[in-house]
Design a protein around this motif. Sequence first.
Motif, PDB file in Angstrom:
ATOM      1  N   ILE A 227       7.681 -13.513  17.757  1.00 58.87           N
ATOM      2  CA  ILE A 227       8.242 -12.190  18.050  1.00 58.87           C
ATOM      3  C   ILE A 227       7.121 -11.169  18.194  1.00 58.87           C
ATOM      4  O   ILE A 227       7.094 -10.368  19.136  1.00 58.87           O
ATOM      5  CB  ILE A 227       9.226 -11.760  16.949  1.00 58.87           C
ATOM      6  N   THR A 228       6.174 -11.205  17.270  1.00 56.60           N
ATOM      7  CA  THR A 228       5.057 -10.255  17.291  1.00 56.60           C
ATOM      8  C   THR A 228       4.251 -10.387  18.577  1.00 56.60           C
ATOM      9  O   THR A 228       3.836  -9.381  19.171  1.00 56.60           O
ATOM     10  CB  THR A 228       4.147 -10.496  16.068  1.00 56.60           C
ATOM     11  N   ALA A 229       4.046 -11.613  19.023  1.00 53.71           N
ATOM     12  CA  ALA A 229       3.257 -11.845  20.234  1.00 53.71           C
ATOM     13  C   ALA A 229       3.913 -11.246  21.465  1.00 53.71           C
ATOM     14  O   ALA A 229       3.230 -10.949  22.457  1.00 53.71           O
ATOM     15  CB  ALA A 229       3.042 -13.347  20.432  1.00 53.71           C
ATOM     16  N   GLU A 230       5.240 -11.055  21.417  1.00 46.32           N
ATOM     17  CA  GLU A 230       5.964 -10.541  22.580  1.00 46.32           C
ATOM     18  C   GLU A 230       6.174  -9.029  22.539  1.00 46.32           C
ATOM     19  O   GLU A 230       6.741  -8.468  23.474  1.00 46.32           O
ATOM     20  CB  GLU A 230       7.319 -11.241  22.690  1.00 46.32           C
ATOM     21  N   ILE A 231       5.724  -8.365  21.453  1.00 47.02           N
ATOM     22  CA  ILE A 231       5.868  -6.909  21.346  1.00 47.02           C
ATOM     23  C   ILE A 231       4.482  -6.305  21.189  1.00 47.02           C
ATOM     24  O   ILE A 231       3.837  -6.462  20.145  1.00 47.02           O
ATOM     25  CB  ILE A 231       6.773  -6.515  20.163  1.00 47.02           C
ATOM     26  N   SER A 232       4.023  -5.632  22.191  1.00 45.51           N
ATOM     27  CA  SER A 232       2.665  -5.101  22.200  1.00 45.51           C
ATOM     28  C   SER A 232       2.438  -4.158  21.018  1.00 45.51           C
ATOM     29  O   SER A 232       3.233  -3.255  20.763  1.00 45.51           O
ATOM     30  CB  SER A 232       2.417  -4.354  23.509  1.00 45.51           C
ATOM     31  N   GLY A 233       1.353  -4.391  20.289  1.00 47.59           N
ATOM     32  CA  GLY A 233       0.976  -3.508  19.194  1.00 47.59           C
ATOM     33  C   GLY A 233       1.788  -3.653  17.934  1.00 47.59           C
ATOM     34  O   GLY A 233       1.649  -2.853  17.008  1.00 47.59           O
ATOM     35  N   SER A 234       2.632  -4.668  17.840  1.00 51.72           N
ATOM     36  CA  SER A 234       3.486  -4.833  16.663  1.00 51.72           C
ATOM     37  C   SER A 234       2.680  -5.338  15.470  1.00 51.72           C
ATOM     38  O   SER A 234       1.598  -5.893  15.605  1.00 51.72           O
ATOM     39  CB  SER A 234       4.644  -5.779  16.966  1.00 51.72           C
ATOM     40  N   THR A 235       3.259  -5.131  14.282  1.00 50.77           N
ATOM     41  CA  THR A 235       2.629  -5.510  13.021  1.00 50.77           C
ATOM     42  C   THR A 235       3.396  -6.656  12.386  1.00 50.77           C
ATOM     43  O   THR A 235       4.625  -6.607  12.290  1.00 50.77           O
ATOM     44  CB  THR A 235       2.621  -4.309  12.052  1.00 50.77           C
TER      45      THR A 235
END
Length: 272
Positions: A227-235
């Motif tokens: 999921i993180t890899a698909e949302i730019s800048g996510s933590t």
Amino acid sequence: MSTDLGTAANGTRYKVHGSGRPVVVLIHGLGLDQGMWRWQIDALGQCYTVLTYDLIGMGQSSPPIETPSLTMFARQLAELLDELNIKHAAVAGFSLGGMIARRFAMDFPSKLWAVAILNSAHKRDAAAHDAIQNRVYQSQKDGPEATVNAALSRWFTSPFHDANPMIMQWVRTTILANNKEYYPSNYQVLVSGVNELIAPEPPINCPALVMTAEEDYGNSPEMSQAITAEISGSTLVVLPRLRHMAMVEAPELFNKHLLAFLYRVYAEQTHG
């Protein structure tokens, strides 16, 4: 902190905790209700107005009038925010709620200042898909009681489970209160809705926290990494030695990470 109770025009039962501050919305998981957030409300309420509500067909909200879907649940929240005249909110969703939060971010991006995706699923392999689909079939045959014991084992570590019978009874009672007629349809959203969230289109472009627990096998660290890899800048945050309902089992740790994320994002957006 004052609490306002209400029922929206679309039949959504909600509570607004506090007023006059940035709004954080909390979306509960499948078969539960807004009461699951009791360990978060006071902590969040020190800085934010907190909006909790019951999903369609759960808690005290109205039953579904259409086939349940992530789109239906996202629209439910959008209508509630409009009725309460809330222009922007951070939305934090747990499990099914985390899937709804992603759909909401795709469908109503202008209403968000942040999103938190908590213990929520992503692409499943065939064995994991079949396992959860079989639980839907069990619930169609025998109702919520068919899956509740296994859920308690998946959701809590064994020591916490054994040491907290009152919490286990609360979860059990909440799940068993679900209507046998439409509980399986809501459960099916947990199975089928994942596919529309893979490589989200349009992309999710608001600040995002993706958090799960090390031993949450149905909503695993690997899923959260995807999921993180698909949302730019996510933590990404993975809570050690915890299972699905980490917000209940270790609320101080859970709240610390959620609050730190919200504080950082709001400070950046307010002060630049």
